[in-house]
Design a protein around this motif. Structure first.
Motif, PDB file in Angstrom:
ATOM      1  N   PRO A   9     -24.215 -22.843   7.838  1.00 40.87           N
ATOM      2  CA  PRO A   9     -24.169 -21.500   7.699  1.00 40.87           C
ATOM      3  C   PRO A   9     -23.209 -20.828   8.110  1.00 40.87           C
ATOM      4  O   PRO A   9     -23.350 -20.811   9.388  1.00 40.87           O
ATOM      5  CB  PRO A   9     -25.439 -21.513   7.172  1.00 40.87           C
ATOM      6  N   PHE A  10     -22.776 -19.549   8.152  1.00 40.52           N
ATOM      7  CA  PHE A  10     -22.669 -18.710   8.596  1.00 40.52           C
ATOM      8  C   PHE A  10     -24.116 -18.359   8.899  1.00 40.52           C
ATOM      9  O   PHE A  10     -23.961 -16.610   9.101  1.00 40.52           O
ATOM     10  CB  PHE A  10     -21.851 -18.000   7.354  1.00 40.52           C
ATOM     11  N   SER A  11     -24.919 -18.684   8.704  1.00 40.13           N
ATOM     12  CA  SER A  11     -26.601 -17.703   8.788  1.00 40.13           C
ATOM     13  C   SER A  11     -26.674 -16.463   7.821  1.00 40.13           C
ATOM     14  O   SER A  11     -26.978 -16.247   6.887  1.00 40.13           O
ATOM     15  CB  SER A  11     -26.910 -18.279   9.880  1.00 40.13           C
ATOM     16  N   MET A  12     -25.920 -15.342   8.661  1.00 38.82           N
ATOM     17  CA  MET A  12     -25.919 -14.057   8.030  1.00 38.82           C
ATOM     18  C   MET A  12     -24.906 -13.244   8.203  1.00 38.82           C
ATOM     19  O   MET A  12     -24.399 -11.714   7.968  1.00 38.82           O
ATOM     20  CB  MET A  12     -27.410 -13.056   8.419  1.00 38.82           C
ATOM     21  N   PHE A  13     -23.828 -14.063   8.919  1.00 39.04           N
ATOM     22  CA  PHE A  13     -22.542 -12.886   9.075  1.00 39.04           C
ATOM     23  C   PHE A  13     -21.473 -12.158   8.023  1.00 39.04           C
ATOM     24  O   PHE A  13     -21.903 -11.303   8.307  1.00 39.04           O
ATOM     25  CB  PHE A  13     -21.796 -14.652   9.159  1.00 39.04           C
ATOM     26  N   ARG A  14     -22.330 -12.713   6.630  1.00 37.78           N
ATOM     27  CA  ARG A  14     -21.170 -12.107   5.745  1.00 37.78           C
ATOM     28  C   ARG A  14     -22.021 -10.275   5.403  1.00 37.78           C
ATOM     29  O   ARG A  14     -21.673  -9.277   5.645  1.00 37.78           O
ATOM     30  CB  ARG A  14     -21.201 -12.458   4.309  1.00 37.78           C
ATOM     31  N   SER A  15     -22.653 -10.938   5.362  1.00 35.93           N
ATOM     32  CA  SER A  15     -24.131  -9.441   5.081  1.00 35.93           C
ATOM     33  C   SER A  15     -24.426  -9.720   6.203  1.00 35.93           C
ATOM     34  O   SER A  15     -24.079  -7.650   6.522  1.00 35.93           O
ATOM     35  CB  SER A  15     -25.894  -9.885   5.253  1.00 35.93           C
ATOM     36  N   PHE A  16     -24.523  -9.243   7.332  1.00 36.40           N
ATOM     37  CA  PHE A  16     -24.445  -8.796   8.884  1.00 36.40           C
ATOM     38  C   PHE A  16     -22.772  -7.361   8.784  1.00 36.40           C
ATOM     39  O   PHE A  16     -23.288  -6.174   9.032  1.00 36.40           O
ATOM     40  CB  PHE A  16     -24.123  -9.514  10.137  1.00 36.40           C
ATOM     41  N   LEU A  17     -22.535  -8.329   8.407  1.00 34.69           N
ATOM     42  CA  LEU A  17     -20.850  -7.610   8.008  1.00 34.69           C
ATOM     43  C   LEU A  17     -21.411  -5.969   7.932  1.00 34.69           C
ATOM     44  O   LEU A  17     -20.590  -4.767   7.926  1.00 34.69           O
ATOM     45  CB  LEU A  17     -18.765  -8.058   7.659  1.00 34.69           C
ATOM     46  N   ASP A  18     -21.337  -6.071   6.279  1.00 35.24           N
ATOM     47  CA  ASP A  18     -21.653  -5.346   5.323  1.00 35.24           C
ATOM     48  C   ASP A  18     -22.599  -4.517   5.932  1.00 35.24           C
ATOM     49  O   ASP A  18     -22.532  -2.751   5.845  1.00 35.24           O
ATOM     50  CB  ASP A  18     -22.211  -6.411   4.027  1.00 35.24           C
ATOM     51  N   SER A  19     -23.541  -4.407   6.420  1.00 28.31           N
ATOM     52  CA  SER A  19     -25.272  -3.749   7.113  1.00 28.31           C
ATOM     53  C   SER A  19     -24.641  -3.286   8.365  1.00 28.31           C
ATOM     54  O   SER A  19     -24.531  -1.225   8.752  1.00 28.31           O
ATOM     55  CB  SER A  19     -26.130  -4.151   7.402  1.00 28.31           C
ATOM     56  N   GLU A  20     -23.877  -3.632   8.852  1.00 24.91           N
ATOM     57  CA  GLU A  20     -23.618  -2.718  10.245  1.00 24.91           C
ATOM     58  C   GLU A  20     -22.288  -2.285  10.050  1.00 24.91           C
ATOM     59  O   GLU A  20     -22.045  -1.271  10.816  1.00 24.91           O
ATOM     60  CB  GLU A  20     -23.049  -4.058  11.427  1.00 24.91           C
ATOM     61  N   ALA A  21     -21.042  -1.775   8.921  1.00 31.22           N
ATOM     62  CA  ALA A  21     -20.933  -1.165   8.166  1.00 31.22           C
ATOM     63  C   ALA A  21     -21.346   0.338   7.613  1.00 31.22           C
ATOM     64  O   ALA A  21     -20.705   0.744   8.515  1.00 31.22           O
ATOM     65  CB  ALA A  21     -19.436  -1.840   7.265  1.00 31.22           C
ATOM     66  N   SER A  22     -22.356  -0.357   7.054  1.00 29.05           N
ATOM     67  CA  SER A  22     -22.967   0.776   6.584  1.00 29.05           C
ATOM     68  C   SER A  22     -23.687   1.626   7.786  1.00 29.05           C
ATOM     69  O   SER A  22     -24.029   2.849   7.392  1.00 29.05           O
ATOM     70  CB  SER A  22     -23.769   0.354   5.166  1.00 29.05           C
ATOM     71  N   GLY A  23     -24.175   1.059   8.179  1.00 25.83           N
ATOM     72  CA  GLY A  23     -24.764   1.161   9.479  1.00 25.83           C
ATOM     73  C   GLY A  23     -23.849   2.139  10.595  1.00 25.83           C
ATOM     74  O   GLY A  23     -24.564   3.516  11.137  1.00 25.83           O
ATOM     75  N   GLY A  24     -22.890   1.280  10.905  1.00 24.23           N
ATOM     76  CA  GLY A  24     -21.437   2.514  11.513  1.00 24.23           C
ATOM     77  C   GLY A  24     -21.723   4.237  10.581  1.00 24.23           C
ATOM     78  O   GLY A  24     -21.742   4.278  11.138  1.00 24.23           O
ATOM     79  N   LEU A  25     -21.923   3.684   9.273  1.00 20.99           N
ATOM     80  CA  LEU A  25     -21.318   4.872   8.517  1.00 20.99           C
ATOM     81  C   LEU A  25     -22.936   6.128   8.769  1.00 20.99           C
ATOM     82  O   LEU A  25     -22.326   7.804   9.088  1.00 20.99           O
ATOM     83  CB  LEU A  25     -21.635   4.663   7.024  1.00 20.99           C
ATOM     84  N   PHE A 136     -19.694   1.423  14.854  1.00 18.36           N
ATOM     85  CA  PHE A 136     -18.852   2.365  14.255  1.00 18.36           C
ATOM     86  C   PHE A 136     -17.188   1.398  13.799  1.00 18.36           C
ATOM     87  O   PHE A 136     -17.275   2.426  12.900  1.00 18.36           O
ATOM     88  CB  PHE A 136     -18.493   3.026  15.578  1.00 18.36           C
ATOM     89  N   ALA A 137     -17.398   1.036  14.305  1.00 16.05           N
ATOM     90  CA  ALA A 137     -16.140  -0.158  14.147  1.00 16.05           C
ATOM     91  C   ALA A 137     -16.072  -0.424  12.747  1.00 16.05           C
ATOM     92  O   ALA A 137     -14.845  -0.379  12.294  1.00 16.05           O
ATOM     93  CB  ALA A 137     -15.966  -0.851  15.555  1.00 16.05           C
ATOM     94  N   LEU A 138     -16.033  -1.201  13.090  1.00 17.19           N
ATOM     95  CA  LEU A 138     -16.693  -1.685  11.093  1.00 17.19           C
ATOM     96  C   LEU A 138     -17.281  -1.080  10.058  1.00 17.19           C
ATOM     97  O   LEU A 138     -17.214  -0.847   9.038  1.00 17.19           O
ATOM     98  CB  LEU A 138     -17.913  -2.927  11.050  1.00 17.19           C
ATOM     99  N   GLY A 139     -17.822   0.553  10.369  1.00 17.91           N
ATOM    100  CA  GLY A 139     -17.935   1.380  10.104  1.00 17.91           C
ATOM    101  C   GLY A 139     -16.709   2.537   9.764  1.00 17.91           C
ATOM    102  O   GLY A 139     -16.285   3.026   8.210  1.00 17.91           O
ATOM    103  N   VAL A 140     -15.766   2.348  10.401  1.00 20.04           N
ATOM    104  CA  VAL A 140     -13.935   2.757   9.951  1.00 20.04           C
ATOM    105  C   VAL A 140     -13.568   1.623   9.178  1.00 20.04           C
ATOM    106  O   VAL A 140     -12.584   1.962   8.598  1.00 20.04           O
ATOM    107  CB  VAL A 140     -13.251   3.198  11.209  1.00 20.04           C
ATOM    108  N   LEU A 141     -13.279   0.623   9.886  1.00 17.90           N
ATOM    109  CA  LEU A 141     -13.178  -0.472   8.983  1.00 17.90           C
ATOM    110  C   LEU A 141     -13.491  -0.259   6.943  1.00 17.90           C
ATOM    111  O   LEU A 141     -12.595  -0.414   6.363  1.00 17.90           O
ATOM    112  CB  LEU A 141     -13.611  -2.123   8.947  1.00 17.90           C
TER     113      LEU A 141
END
Length: 401
Positions: A9-25, A136-141
């Motif tokens: 499994p990706f463990s939490m890789f997809r949800s990590f991307l989503d939360s980090e992007a929101s956290g960046g904002l 920050f970077a994923l927030g911009v993405l």
């Protein structure tokens, strides 16, 4: 019929991307709020609150040494999981982000060192522009939606994880105070006890976290920066299933702890850190102060150094045939992501505070450089990705079965 091996499994890789992007904002909002407060009538109270003592440490130290230890714990968990069970689990997956991350640390450091070579006082900050802020970077993405292929988000995340590992090593080697042999020995004994728990098959998180608190105190007193205790603790947390769930590695102690932290860190700890450290007063600031060698070294290191280091290293690896361009990504898109790597907010601020711990003036110059460089890199990266055309899907031959 041969059955395909079970998918790891990706463990939490997809949800990590989503939360980090929101956290960046959210981090962007916290940094903006800090700047507004620092340059308002509330500025004096803001500074006084950070310097106020709560028990043995000031509020600022509790944030930078205490809360950030939890951030580094999550960083360590991410590094361990990705190396053993994720996007960095094989050498073929490590080559492109690994080489790009290395180039993205070396080039900014060289630019900074070149501009500060004649000033030993500021040369100590050579590592400040070497780090990428993944939130920050994923927030911009995230602002670009599906214009950016998932493969580039994976590449950026893997690169930032390796980048964080490099920053941890740099902090451990170059930004430590006078060392205490007694407390270091105690910290070493605590790490041995943590490893023993792992080897004994203990999967309850409670004893690890209790020993982790002891480790944090001992590291704090040892002269090594206390946040490194978080990384050391993370590396001892088992990445294996709990009893009764042998076929589900998502229930390993590491995944459970990561799941508990992956919302708290980007949505609480990092914004608090950003608010506490991004505030810089522009009162009395002149054009000269914006163009001095320290500020320019940080800003140009982030903006140009990351671009040259990340894009140049990645292009070299791809052209030599050691790795492929991320799936459905174009060269202009890779250029845009390389620019986004110049957003160096959290880790750059952290290293700057360590490098110039006793000089508030230099700390302010570092903050200005980080804000200028990160803002320019973020805007340039967003614009490049906004204008870049996505690569059409490349047809590949069917794999033999």
């Amino acid at each position: 019929m041969t059955l395909a091996p079970p998918r790891r499994p990706f463990s939490m890789f997809r949800s990590f991307l989503d939360s980090e992007a929101s956290g960046g904002l959210l981090l962007m909002a916290a940094a903006a709020a800090a700047l507004i407060v620092a340059n308002s009538p509330l500025g004096a109270g803001y500074e006084a609150a950070l310097k106020a003592y709560v028990g043995p440490l000031s509020v600022s130290h509790w944030i930078n040494d205490g809360l950030m230890a939890v951030f580094f714990l999550l960083v360590g968990l991410e590094i361990k999981r990705e190396v053993l069970d994720g996007q960095l689990s094989t050498w073929s997956r490590r080559v492109l982000p690994g080489v790009a991350a290395l180039g993205g640390m070396v080039a900014p450091a060289l630019i900074y060192a070149g501009l500060n070579w004649n000033d030993p006082a500021t040369l100590r900050g050579w590592a400040i522009p070497a780090a990428t802020d993944i939130a920050f970077a994923l927030g911009v993405l995230s602002l670009l939606g599906d214009r950016v292929p998932t493969s580039l988000k994976v590449f950026l995340t893997a690169l930032a994880i390796i980048d964080d590992l490099g920053a941890v090593i740099i902090i451990a080697l170059f930004y430590t105070a006078d060392l205490s042999g007694l407390y270091l020995a105690g910290a070493g004994a605590t790490v041995v006890a943590l490893v023993a728990l792992n080897r004994a098959g203990v999967t309850s998180l409670t004893p690890y976290l209790l020993l982790g608190a002891v480790l944090w105190f001992l590291v704090l007193k040892s002269g090594v920066h206390a946040t490194l205790a978080g990384v050391a603790l993370a590396l001892t947390i088992p990445l294996r299933p709990t009893p009764g769930k042998v076929d589900d590695v998502d229930h390993s102690p590491l995944h459970r702890l990561e799941h508990a932290l992956h919302r708290v860190v980007p949505f609480v700890i990092i914004p608090i850190f950003g608010f506490a450290n991004a505030g810089v007063s522009f009162s009395g600031m002149t054009a000269e102060s914006l163009t001095n060698h320290l500020t320019l070294g940080v800003a140009l290191g982030l903006l140009l150094g990351k671009l040259v280091g990340v894009f140049g290293s990645a292009a070299l690896v791809i052209r030599m045939g050691w790795a492929d361009l991320p799936a459905r990504a174009s060269w202009p898109q890779l250029l845009g992501v390389s620019l986004l790597c110049g957003i160096g907010f959290t880790m750059s601020l952290f290293i700057g505070l360590l490098a110039f711990a006793d000089d508030p003036t230099l700390q302010n110059e570092v903050k200005v450089g980080i804000l200028l460089g990160s803002l320019a890199a973020g805007l340039a990266g967003w614009l490049a990705l906004r204008l870049a055309r996505p690569e059409p899907a490349r047809e590949t031959a069917a794999a033999p079965v």
